[in-house]
Design a protein around this motif. Structure first.
Motif, short mmCIF file in Angstrom:
data_model
loop_
_atom_site.label_atom_id
_atom_site.label_comp_id
_atom_site.label_asym_id
_atom_site.label_seq_id
_atom_site.Cartn_x
_atom_site.Cartn_y
_atom_site.Cartn_z
N LYS A 156 -43.14 9.35 -102.29
CA LYS A 156 -42.94 9.91 -103.63
C LYS A 156 -44.22 9.89 -104.47
O LYS A 156 -44.30 10.55 -105.51
N ARG B 83 -45.07 7.12 -105.93
CA ARG B 83 -44.52 6.38 -107.08
C ARG B 83 -45.24 5.06 -107.28
O ARG B 83 -45.49 4.34 -106.31
N SER C 33 -34.71 9.13 -106.95
CA SER C 33 -34.60 10.58 -106.84
C SER C 33 -35.62 11.06 -105.80
O SER C 33 -36.73 10.53 -105.72
N ASN D 146 -37.76 13.37 -105.33
CA ASN D 146 -38.80 14.29 -105.76
C ASN D 146 -40.15 13.60 -105.67
O ASN D 146 -40.23 12.37 -105.59
N SER E 25 -36.28 15.97 -110.96
CA SER E 25 -35.44 15.47 -109.86
C SER E 25 -34.82 16.65 -109.12
O SER E 25 -34.52 17.69 -109.71
N HIS F 51 -42.66 12.40 -116.68
CA HIS F 51 -41.48 12.76 -115.90
C HIS F 51 -41.17 14.24 -116.00
O HIS F 51 -41.46 14.87 -117.00
MG MG Z 1 -36.59 9.60 -110.55
#
Ligand code: MG
Ligand code: TXA
Length: 334
Positions: free
Chosen positions: A51, A53, A139, A141, A147, A230
């Motif tokens: 991701k 992330r 999520s 994405n 998302s 986001h």
């Molecule tokens: Mg998310």
């Protein structure tokens, strides 16, 4: 690695991949999740990598039922039991204290709490039940992007980075689950979703607070994900709070508009510059992320004006996501 798409007949293949520590995206009623065995530290770390992330943003633990959850929660207080009975399976994520040592710290980002979710989706329920262990479910994405509400959105972001995607068709709700924190004295909604604070309060029989993510205790937001950028499409987004303002905007071919059908009908722009949010707030919830992604395929679009909805608790979730996509930019009446 080419990412495989599985339909419901191929659930067992997906179970095998997950059991072997691979990453498989799965459908839920809200948005698609990125699954990996929650007890496998390497698999969990690969989720952050796929991701893009930040590692201090913890992952939701997706379970098939309360019994599975009980293995990983320190305790399940009565308040949680009430909510589970009423809302699970469904779009409600519950934050409780984690049972120490039961999950890799990569799941919780080193926090004392863990977020549990039991999605209302037959395929995913079957998947987790067959696996016999929970899967993490952020999520599915790329970090910062909207998302995914279809398997195609997941494929677009993660093809080549994950082993498979279970295609369950478009998601029903379209916005992520409501998150409620039950690790504190008064329950707090950390992220608004389809289930409203009022409904939660009614079932609990007590007050429920709302944390917009703007109020941070000692500089640390309670839901760590809320501090990151986001839902951002390539072009800047501007929220139009009053629908009559759509008639004042100087439109040209570089502008995209997302609004309900009768507003779109009054706007003079090529059809491909318009995205129909539907005819109600519920339809707009369902279509918001798809619309933001629609304009990503159109490089000629330099600005996206999106209809705001306000005034009711049920619009909290939509406006929370839209405000983030717009980084706070609202159209000012001239
Ligand atoms: Mg998310
Ligand atoms: O509807 C949903 O909840 C979807 C579907 C796939 O289940 N999942 C989802 O996950 O939205 P994610 O990771 O994109 O968002 C979860 C949010 C993040 O903002 C994260 O920071 C927060 O939950 N979170 C997770 N664990 C937490 C914890 N222990 N304490 C506070 N916040 C937590």
């Amino acid at each position: 690695m080419e990412t495989k798409i599985f339909d419901q007949e191929k659930i067992n293949d997906a179970v095998e991949l997950l059991a072997a520590g691979e990453l498989v995206a799965f459908p839920t009623e809200t948005v698609y999740g990125l699954g990996a065995l929650a007890t496998n530290e390497t698999a969990v770390k690969n989720v952050y990598a796929a991701k893009g992330r930040p590692s201090d943003n913890p992952l939701i633990v997706t379970v098939s039922d309360e019994k599975m959850m009980a293995k990983y929660a320190r305790e399940i207080p009565e308040r949680a039991q009430k909510l589970i009975k009423h809302f699970w399976p469904g779009p409600l994520t519950i934050l409780l204290f984690v049972k120490p040592g039961s999950l890799p710290s990569a799941v919780t980002g080193g926090l004392e709490t863990v977020a549990f979710r039991c999605p209302d989706d037959k395929l995913t329920h079957e998947l987790i039940a067959k696996l016999g262990e929970p899967i993490v479910g952020p999520s599915a994405n790329t970090s910062t992007k909207p998302s995914p509400t279809t398997a195609q959105h997941v494929y677009h972001d993660l093809n080549g980075k994950i082993a498979g995607i279970i295609d369950g068709g478009p998601t029903k709700v379209g916005l992520e689950s409501t998150i409620i924190d039950l690790s504190v004295k008064t329950p707090v909604v950390l992220r608004p979703g389809e289930i409203t604070p009022e409904e939660l309060s009614q079932v609990l029989g007590e007050k429920v607070l709302i944390n917009s993510g703007k109020v941070a205790e000692k500089g640390v937001p309670k839901a760590p994900g809320m501090k990151y950028r986001h839902y951002a499409p390539s072009a800047p987004v501007i929220v139009v709070d009053h629908s009559e303002d759509f008639l004042q905007i100087d439109f040209n071919d570089t502008i995209g508009v997302m609004a309900v059908e009768d507003i779109l009908a009054k706007i003079k722009l090529p059809e491909e510059n318009k995205f129909n949010l539907g005819n109600s707030l519920q339809e707009a919830d369902h279509n918001l992320f798809g619309g933001l992604r629609y304009f990503d395929d159109k490089p000629q679009i330099k600005q996206i004006f999106v209809q705001g909805f306000s005034g009711s608790e049920s619009s909290l979730a939509y406006m929370n996501r839209l405000d983030k996509a717009a980084a706070g930019h609202h159209y000012m009446t001239k």
